[in-house]
Design an enzyme around this catalytic site. Structure first.
Site, short mmCIF file in Angstrom:
data_model
loop_
_atom_site.label_atom_id
_atom_site.label_comp_id
_atom_site.label_asym_id
_atom_site.label_seq_id
_atom_site.Cartn_x
_atom_site.Cartn_y
_atom_site.Cartn_z
N ASP A 32 -9.75 -22.88 36.29
CA ASP A 32 -11.09 -22.34 36.03
C ASP A 32 -11.07 -20.82 35.83
OD1 ASP A 32 -11.80 -24.91 36.42
OD2 ASP A 32 -12.99 -24.59 38.25
N ALA A 33 -10.23 -20.14 36.61
CA ALA A 33 -10.20 -18.68 36.55
C ALA A 33 -9.82 -18.19 35.15
CB ALA A 33 -9.22 -18.13 37.57
N TYR A 35 -10.27 -19.86 32.35
CA TYR A 35 -11.41 -20.15 31.50
C TYR A 35 -12.47 -19.05 31.66
CZ TYR A 35 -15.57 -22.60 29.77
OH TYR A 35 -16.71 -22.94 29.08
N GLU A 113 -19.77 -52.32 26.26
CA GLU A 113 -19.82 -51.09 27.05
C GLU A 113 -20.94 -51.18 28.08
OE1 GLU A 113 -21.32 -47.60 24.82
OE2 GLU A 113 -21.90 -49.03 23.28
N LYS A 115 -24.34 -50.23 29.90
CA LYS A 115 -25.59 -49.67 29.39
C LYS A 115 -26.08 -48.66 30.41
CE LYS A 115 -29.99 -50.93 27.37
NZ LYS A 115 -30.89 -50.14 28.22
N ASP A 117 -28.23 -45.88 32.32
CA ASP A 117 -29.66 -45.73 32.58
C ASP A 117 -30.01 -44.26 32.36
OD1 ASP A 117 -32.05 -46.77 33.16
OD2 ASP A 117 -31.66 -47.15 35.28
N ARG A 136 -35.21 -40.12 21.41
CA ARG A 136 -35.52 -41.31 20.63
C ARG A 136 -37.00 -41.36 20.28
NH1 ARG A 136 -37.45 -46.30 21.73
NH2 ARG A 136 -36.85 -47.91 20.24
N GLU A 173 -26.23 -41.56 24.90
CA GLU A 173 -27.13 -41.64 26.04
C GLU A 173 -26.88 -40.44 26.95
OE1 GLU A 173 -29.12 -44.40 26.01
OE2 GLU A 173 -29.94 -44.50 28.05
N TYR A 225 -22.44 -43.53 21.62
CA TYR A 225 -22.20 -44.97 21.44
C TYR A 225 -22.34 -45.45 20.01
CZ TYR A 225 -27.33 -45.24 21.87
OH TYR A 225 -28.66 -45.07 21.71
N LYS A 290 -21.78 -55.53 21.04
CA LYS A 290 -22.02 -55.31 19.62
C LYS A 290 -20.96 -56.03 18.80
CE LYS A 290 -24.08 -50.81 20.29
NZ LYS A 290 -23.91 -49.36 20.34
N LYS A 314 -28.66 -57.54 30.81
CA LYS A 314 -29.09 -56.71 31.92
C LYS A 314 -28.65 -57.26 33.28
CE LYS A 314 -32.64 -54.29 31.01
NZ LYS A 314 -33.25 -53.10 30.49
N CYS A 408 -42.22 -51.18 75.40
CA CYS A 408 -41.42 -52.08 74.57
C CYS A 408 -42.30 -53.23 74.06
CB CYS A 408 -40.27 -52.64 75.40
SG CYS A 408 -39.38 -53.97 74.56
N CYS A 411 -40.97 -56.65 75.97
CA CYS A 411 -41.07 -56.89 77.41
C CYS A 411 -42.06 -55.98 78.10
CB CYS A 411 -39.70 -56.76 78.06
SG CYS A 411 -39.11 -55.06 78.15
N CYS A 426 -35.82 -49.13 74.90
CA CYS A 426 -36.56 -49.88 75.91
C CYS A 426 -35.76 -49.76 77.20
CB CYS A 426 -36.66 -51.34 75.48
SG CYS A 426 -36.92 -52.50 76.83
N CYS A 432 -35.55 -57.48 79.58
CA CYS A 432 -36.12 -57.59 78.23
C CYS A 432 -35.48 -58.75 77.47
CB CYS A 432 -35.91 -56.28 77.49
SG CYS A 432 -36.54 -56.34 75.80
O1 JCF Z 1 -25.96 -46.87 27.20
C1 JCF Z 1 -26.99 -47.19 26.63
N1 JCF Z 1 -28.12 -47.08 27.26
C2 JCF Z 1 -26.95 -47.71 25.23
C3 JCF Z 1 -28.13 -47.83 24.50
C4 JCF Z 1 -25.73 -48.05 24.67
C5 JCF Z 1 -25.68 -48.53 23.38
O2 JCF Z 1 -24.53 -48.84 22.82
C6 JCF Z 1 -26.87 -48.66 22.58
C7 JCF Z 1 -28.10 -48.31 23.18
C8 JCF Z 1 -29.25 -48.44 22.40
C9 JCF Z 1 -29.14 -48.90 21.10
N2 JCF Z 1 -26.79 -49.11 21.30
C10 JCF Z 1 -27.92 -49.23 20.55
C11 JCF Z 1 -27.79 -49.72 19.21
#
Ligand code: JCF
Length: 669
Positions: A32-33, A35, A113, A115, A117, A136, A173, A225, A290, A314, A408, A411, A426, A432
């Site tokens: 790091d230093a 950098y 892969e 998904k 959040d 999006r 994402e 992605y 996919k 999901k 309590c 009891c 208690c 009890c």
């Molecule tokens: O990681 C995701 N939330 C994620 C969303 C990954 C993907 O490959 C996605 C997506 C949303 C649309 N692919 C599409 C086409």
């Protein structure tokens, strides 16, 4: 001047490479230093020569003033959503539809892969330089968050290498790791600012900050992605190859991406990621499949707003909202009062949850959970469900704070809270019923006296009916008395009576652990047993003598001495020993002669000379353990005449099968 220009160029390239190594590859090349030195030198040169500053300079990640609002951007190619599936069956149907449409007989290759959040974004690179980054939005138009996206170190300001299209929109994402989220929330809380509920909201908040200088301090990351608009170039072949090209240009993709074949491959990927989900450093809500062939993707096309060639599978949500019916107090073995939220049942993390622990008084007050509150419940992996927080905005006006009861709830004895301690207790002790029940449950548990079949419900009944007051009373039970309990058939009653009888053969360490002396866990019980070697010696010891045991300090020694000073305890001990509880003398011939120590046995069929109880008693005496079913953990299956399905199971799992003669040889008889 040319040499300054040249030095600036060299520095920018080096810093961009180090950012890539550090943030994308997770494999820094320099400390790091070093950098920091390069970055400082570049900043100094740019300060002295402002005319040399360019938008793709690493010093320009955070740029500009806060904006009043975000500009709207129209996506050149709509940002689609994905169809969702929950059941395996939906995936089977998805794969069937794909094959039918493509009119193929063989299996389809899928790119898989996790998904994440987070939030989907599209980043437009023109001639390799980051121009516009947008959320999006509604899929057709989003918000221009370029200034904020530029602050993510895993977003290259300029693509590496060659061969990228003149215009390339990379999609990915944006998310926050759990660690980053917790650290950020801790900092916000320390400053008295509002914290975020979950990493997704925190990421959304950070990305939609009007001041990019704030975004820059937030731990945002990105995985790419796929692609959107492409001009002056094209992609052919496979999605997996496309991802490899993105990686080659410095765009980070998930390390969890795998190619799988056919529906069986998809489902095994789903299980794999599902198992790893609790240990991943970020939150995911499913996996994405996919079709890998780009030609096949084109042939499949789209329906409405989602591609036919992709689907999101999901996982059950780990957080859900529900309401609190009441907050009750549970009394544990040592009298500790634990607040528990009784909930409107809610399906979360794959199970229906109707209770969530609030741990202790402090935690209850910190979260301020009240009857009638709407709460967020979380159940991740196999972790016990917990209340994440109350949605205060939804609190009914009449909801009043929960207070620690003075008496309590079971009891009626006084509840005492020692200053500075989180637990309230208690003071009723064995008066009890709750403490008695919990003590008995501990006494009978697997690692203590191991009384198979003596479960919580039965113990509750035994105490409530007055048949049992303390552990010694258990040994006065017989099959006839047990059969008087609810839902207890004659057969189960005699089985349980036999299990109680069998538990009399134990070890001193197990017995000491079973007594439930405060602060004496399994390890301490073993240490005490091997030091004192007999119950009498331990009973006669003062605190100083107890502290001679390695690793035992004043807390444990006081607890031990106080336990044996209590006449009620001494009485129970005497009655237990009188009932026939026995153990091999520690360090004596029996104990040294424990050939089956650490081995687990399963019995099946009838042995020629030994009764079942006899064989079981011998196994226990020799240090072995018993189990009712065969698993990978079974050491031996002891089989006699007319064995049951346990024998087949043993063959299946390659568990060694022995007969009575071999068994006796093991016992050195
Ligand atoms: O990681 C995701 N939330 C994620 C969303 C990954 C993907 O490959 C996605 C997506 C949303 C649309 N692919 C599409 C086409």
């Amino acid at each position: 001047m040319t040499s300054v220009r040249e030095r600036v160029r060299v520095l920018r390239e080096a810093i961009a490479r180090h950012d890539y190594r550090y943030y994308v590859l997770n494999d820094p090349e320099v400390p790091d230093a070093e950098y920091d030195r390069l970055a400082a030198e570049l900043r100094a040169l740019e300060a002295a020569h402002p005319e040399l500053v360019t938008a793709d300079s690493p010093t320009q990640r955070v740029s500009g003033e806060p904006s009043r609002e975000f500009r709207e951007v129209e996506h050149r190619v709509p940002m689609l959503s994905l169809d969702n599936a929950f059941a395996d069956e939906d995936i089977v149907n998805f794969d069937r539809r794909v094959r039918e449409r493509l009119e193929i007989d063989g299996e389809v290759d899928y790119n898989c892969e996790p998904k994440l959040d987070g939030l989907a974004v599209g980043l437009v690179y023109e001639d390799g330089e980051l121009r516009v980054g947008a959320t999006r939005g509604d899929g057709l138009r989003g918000e221009d968050v370029t200034a904020n996206l530029r602050t993510l170190k895993s977003v290259p300001l300029r693509l590496q290498g060659k061969g990228y299209p003149r215009l390339l929109e990379a999609r990915g994402e944006v998310f926050m790791t759990l660690k980053g989220f917790e650290r950020m929330n801790a900092e916000l809380e320390a400053r008295g600012e509002k914290t975020f509920v979950n990493p997704r909201n925190a990421a959304a908040g950070a990305l939609r900050q009007l001041d990019p200088r704030i975004t820059a301090t937030r731990p945002l990351e990105i995985y790419f992605y796929g692609i959107g608009a492409v001009e002056g170039g094209s992609f052919a072949g496979r999605h997996s190859e496309l991802l490899a090209m993105l990686r080659g240009w410095g765009l980070r993709t998930s390390p969890e991406i795998r190619l799988e074949r056919g529906v069986a491959g998809l489902l095994s990927y789903y299980r794999l990621i599902g198992e790893r989900r609790p240990s991943l450093p970020y939150q995911i809500d499913g996996v994405v499949y996919k079709v890998d062939s780009l030609t096949q993707q084109r042939d499949l096309g789209f329906v409405a707003r989602a591609p036919r060639w992709a689907i999101a599978h999901k996982f059950p949500a780990e957080e859900e909202m529900t309401t609190v019916r009441s907050v009750e107090w549970q009394v544990g073995r040592t009298g500790a009062l634990t607040p528990v939220a009784r909930l409107e049942p809610v399906f979360v993390g794959g199970v229906t949850v109707s209770n969530a622990t609030l741990h202790n008084v402090d935690e209850l007050h910190r979260k301020d959970v009240r009857a009638g509150d709407s709460v967020i419940i979380r159940r991740a992996g196999d972790v016990i469900p917990e209340v994440v927080r109350v949605i205060v905005e939804r609190r009914p006006p009449d909801a009043s704070p929960v207070v620690l009861p003075a008496k309590c709830p079971v009891c009626g004895s006084d509840v005492r809270r020692i200053e500075g301690e989180a637990v309230a207790r208690c003071t009723g002790g064995l008066v009890c019923p709750a403490q008695r029940k919990e003590s008995l449950k501990h006494f009978a548990s697997r690692r203590a006296m191991d009384i198979e079949g003596l479960g919580d419900k039965i113990i509750d009944q035994l105490v409530d009916s007055g048949l049992v007051h303390d552990a010694a009373d258990l040994y006065g039970l017989d099959a006839a008395k047990l059969a008087t309990l609810e839902r207890m058939g004659e057969k189960s009653a005699s089985k349980l009576a036999a299990a109680i009888e069998m538990s009399k053969q134990t070890t001193l360490a197990r017995f000491l652990f079973a007594l439930g002396i405060p602060n004496v866990g399994e390890a301490t019980a073993i240490a005490l047993a091997s030091h004192f070697r007999s119950l009498e010696a331990l009973q006669g010891a003062d605190a100083d003598r107890v502290e001679e045991v390695p690793d035992i300090g004043p807390v444990v020694s006081t607890a031990v001495v106080e336990f044996f000073a209590e006449s009620k305890n001494v009485d129970v001990l005497r009655r237990l020993v009188a009932a026939g509880i026995q153990w091999p003398v520690v360090g004596g011939a029996d104990e040294v002669n424990q050939p089956l120590l650490g081995k687990t046995f399963v019995l099946t069929g009838t042995l020629p000379n030994l009764s079942r109880t006899d064989a079981e008693a011998r196994i226990r005496r020799a240090g072995g353990k018993l189990s009712g079913s065969v698993s990978k953990k079974t050491s031996y299956v002891l089989a006699g005449e007319n064995p049951g399905s346990k024998l087949e199971k043993a063959r299946e799992l390659n568990v060694p099968i022995i007969d009575e003669v071999e068994f006796k040889a093991m016992l050195r008889e």
